[in-house]
Motif scaffolding. Sequence first.
Motif: not given
Length: 316
Positions: A36-54
């Motif tokens: 396992f690793v935890a990965l920063k610097g990926h291609f998801l932005d905060d807005t897209l993540v918030d929209n998906l959860y919503g």
Amino acid sequence: MDRIPSVDLKDFISEDPQRKQKFINDIGKAYEDIGFVALKGHFLDDTLVDNLYGEVKKFFDLPLEVKESYEIPGIGGQRGYVSFGKESAKGKKEGDLKEFWHFGQYVEDDEERRKEYPENVEVKELDDFNKVGKQTYQMLEKTAKYVLRALALYLNLEETYFDNYIHNGNSILRPIHYPPITSEPKNAVRAAAHGDINLITLLMGAQGRGLQVQRNDGEWIDAIAEPDELMINVGDMLSRHSNNKLKSTIHRVINPPRELWGTSRYSMPFFMHPISEMKLDVLESCIDEDHPKQFEDITAGEFLNERLIELGLIKK
């Protein structure tokens, strides 16, 4: 090792050879040690993540009869809705305490490949659900491509070795809802101990306790990501292909403490699969006197079918 190592994808895609090589070394070592690793610097932005959860929350809040109208018979749960308790871990009778949805591949340049996969299911009650799901799928797929490029180099392969195998691959984005627990579960947990089937898994929603990873000594450790991180683990296909050099680690999602039983948990794994004809034969570069070949030759499609039968999603 008591915590999951963290890496930054921006190091790999930088123009700096030293940063790139450090990323390759760090992610390779983590996958050899814990899987396992935890990965920063990926291609998801905060807005897209918030929209998906919503959108996902809105879907799982729909009445059960509406959700069940999107449960498609005869396709082994590969697209659309899979209802509560339908899936169980390999070798376990009790169904996991979850319901989920599947977004699949968006084939746009290969008519024969398009026919191989079930169609994605459109949710007519929610205008943005499918659009946001597709955008998220494609950003996770892009992130996974670069992770696999780093792993190809770590395994002494061409950097783009995996590219043609994952283009139009049978990958799945699975938004999961673990509903509130209303009574003492009998031998069931939110997700029983299991290994993943695929090449790599990219997990959104690993903030907070719940996900646990089993170390080589059998101890379980919490896998908790920072808000800007994805948790990424090796699946069984990549473990086989690398002769278990890269570890597919057993993991689980435990039930919350009783005071949090009344809360839902949402999780969004992206299962990166190759095309079905990819050979998972053990790589020659991963075989030597100390590491003899451990696995029989098999294609990704054959291996996936075997595992879906074991999970109860496909009936023999």
